[in-house]
Write a protein that holds these residues in place. Sequence first.
Motif, short mmCIF file in Angstrom:
data_model
loop_
_atom_site.label_atom_id
_atom_site.label_comp_id
_atom_site.label_asym_id
_atom_site.label_seq_id
_atom_site.Cartn_x
_atom_site.Cartn_y
_atom_site.Cartn_z
N PRO A 1 0.83 -1.20 0.00
CA PRO A 1 0.00 0.00 0.00
C PRO A 1 0.87 1.26 0.00
O PRO A 1 2.00 1.25 0.51
N THR A 2 0.33 2.32 -0.53
CA THR A 2 1.06 3.59 -0.62
C THR A 2 1.59 4.04 0.73
O THR A 2 2.73 4.50 0.83
N GLU A 3 0.79 3.90 1.79
CA GLU A 3 1.25 4.38 3.10
C GLU A 3 2.45 3.59 3.61
O GLU A 3 3.33 4.16 4.28
N ILE A 4 2.54 2.30 3.32
CA ILE A 4 3.71 1.50 3.72
C ILE A 4 4.94 1.96 2.92
O ILE A 4 6.02 2.15 3.48
N LYS A 5 4.76 2.16 1.62
CA LYS A 5 5.87 2.63 0.78
C LYS A 5 6.40 3.97 1.28
O LYS A 5 7.62 4.17 1.38
N LYS A 6 5.50 4.88 1.60
CA LYS A 6 5.91 6.21 2.07
C LYS A 6 6.67 6.11 3.40
O LYS A 6 7.66 6.80 3.60
N LEU B 1 8.39 3.51 4.55
CA LEU B 1 9.70 2.91 4.29
C LEU B 1 10.66 3.97 3.73
O LEU B 1 11.81 4.07 4.16
N LYS B 2 10.18 4.73 2.79
CA LYS B 2 10.99 5.78 2.16
C LYS B 2 11.42 6.83 3.19
O LYS B 2 12.57 7.28 3.21
N LYS B 3 10.49 7.22 4.06
CA LYS B 3 10.76 8.24 5.07
C LYS B 3 11.74 7.73 6.14
O LYS B 3 12.62 8.46 6.59
N THR B 4 11.61 6.47 6.52
CA THR B 4 12.42 5.91 7.60
C THR B 4 13.84 5.58 7.16
O THR B 4 14.79 5.82 7.91
N PHE B 5 13.98 5.04 5.96
CA PHE B 5 15.30 4.60 5.50
C PHE B 5 15.81 5.54 4.42
O PHE B 5 15.47 5.41 3.26
N LYS B 6 16.62 6.47 4.86
CA LYS B 6 17.10 7.54 3.98
C LYS B 6 18.50 7.22 3.45
O LYS B 6 19.31 6.63 4.15
N LYS B 7 18.75 7.69 2.24
CA LYS B 7 20.06 7.49 1.60
C LYS B 7 21.19 8.04 2.45
O LYS B 7 22.27 7.46 2.50
N LYS C 1 24.35 2.33 -3.18
CA LYS C 1 24.47 2.95 -4.50
C LYS C 1 23.11 3.18 -5.17
O LYS C 1 22.86 4.24 -5.72
N ARG C 2 22.24 2.17 -5.15
CA ARG C 2 20.95 2.28 -5.84
C ARG C 2 19.81 1.98 -4.87
O ARG C 2 19.74 0.90 -4.30
N TRP C 3 18.91 2.94 -4.74
CA TRP C 3 17.73 2.77 -3.92
C TRP C 3 16.55 2.45 -4.81
O TRP C 3 16.40 3.01 -5.88
N VAL C 4 15.71 1.54 -4.34
CA VAL C 4 14.50 1.19 -5.08
C VAL C 4 13.55 2.38 -5.04
O VAL C 4 13.32 2.95 -3.97
N HIS C 5 13.03 2.76 -6.18
CA HIS C 5 12.06 3.86 -6.26
C HIS C 5 10.87 3.51 -5.37
O HIS C 5 10.41 2.36 -5.33
N GLU C 6 10.37 4.50 -4.67
CA GLU C 6 9.24 4.28 -3.74
C GLU C 6 8.09 3.52 -4.39
O GLU C 6 7.51 2.61 -3.81
N PRO D 1 10.79 -14.26 2.21
CA PRO D 1 10.04 -13.04 1.90
C PRO D 1 10.69 -11.78 2.45
O PRO D 1 11.03 -11.71 3.62
N HIS D 2 10.87 -10.80 1.55
CA HIS D 2 11.48 -9.53 1.93
C HIS D 2 11.13 -8.46 0.90
O HIS D 2 10.70 -8.77 -0.21
N ILE D 3 11.35 -7.22 1.28
CA ILE D 3 11.14 -6.07 0.41
C ILE D 3 12.52 -5.43 0.20
O ILE D 3 13.12 -4.92 1.16
N THR D 4 13.04 -5.49 -1.01
CA THR D 4 14.35 -4.89 -1.29
C THR D 4 14.22 -3.37 -1.22
O THR D 4 13.37 -2.79 -1.88
N LEU D 5 15.09 -2.75 -0.42
CA LEU D 5 15.10 -1.30 -0.26
C LEU D 5 16.22 -0.65 -1.08
O LEU D 5 16.04 0.43 -1.64
N ALA D 6 17.40 -1.30 -1.10
CA ALA D 6 18.56 -0.71 -1.78
C ALA D 6 19.54 -1.81 -2.17
O ALA D 6 19.47 -2.93 -1.68
N ARG D 7 20.48 -1.41 -3.05
CA ARG D 7 21.50 -2.34 -3.55
C ARG D 7 22.89 -1.70 -3.50
O ARG D 7 23.04 -0.52 -3.71
N LYS D 8 23.87 -2.53 -3.25
CA LYS D 8 25.31 -2.22 -3.32
C LYS D 8 25.78 -1.15 -2.34
O LYS D 8 25.67 0.04 -2.57
#
Length: 184
Positions: free
Chosen positions: A12-17, A19-25, A31-36, A125-132
């Motif tokens: 859901p959009t609220e979970i994506k938001k 995650l994006k807010k909590t885990f900042k670059k 190197k690469r963050w998954v787009h929200e 089961p997991h949600i990829t947030l970022a790579r490398k």
Amino acid sequence: MQSHYFIAVPLPTEIKKELKKTFKKESYPFKRWVHEEDLHLTLVFLGACTNEQLEYINQNGQKILSDMHPFSLQLSSLGTYGKKTEPRIFWMGVKDQPKLHDLRNKVYELCEEAGFVLEKRPFSPHITLARKWVGLDSYNEEGNSGNTLQLEWKVENIILYKSVLTEEPKYKEIYSFSLTGDRE
């Protein structure tokens, strides 16, 4: 460049938001963050597909879910894959939920019937947030111990996505299938 496909549980959009807010670059130098908009929980990675395989999934996807009812998932803790000091994948896990494993098994069998050769690794089961990892210092997973989100959402559908690597967000919905249970 050939497109790849996968079947996933959307967030859901609220979970994506959140995650994006909590885990900042700035706090986690990857190197690469998954787009929200691209955040999801993969059930089965398919790779390249033929039109016949896509049509088989379209024709049979809803049938395999006819006895599956919506269920809840809850985020759990952070984790990584790869070298402990320089991980290649940074992810958020979900609490163990037998219904998620049942759903994944049904989807996996459908994809095998469609002619896909699938990974044999156990489902994790997991949600990829970022790579490398590109931090100057080694990655320290102990610093993440207090950084969990106990957010919960209801899984009501699954989606067949296509990767369009030249666009951002890069995952495009092809088909959506509802967990209908006995409602039809």
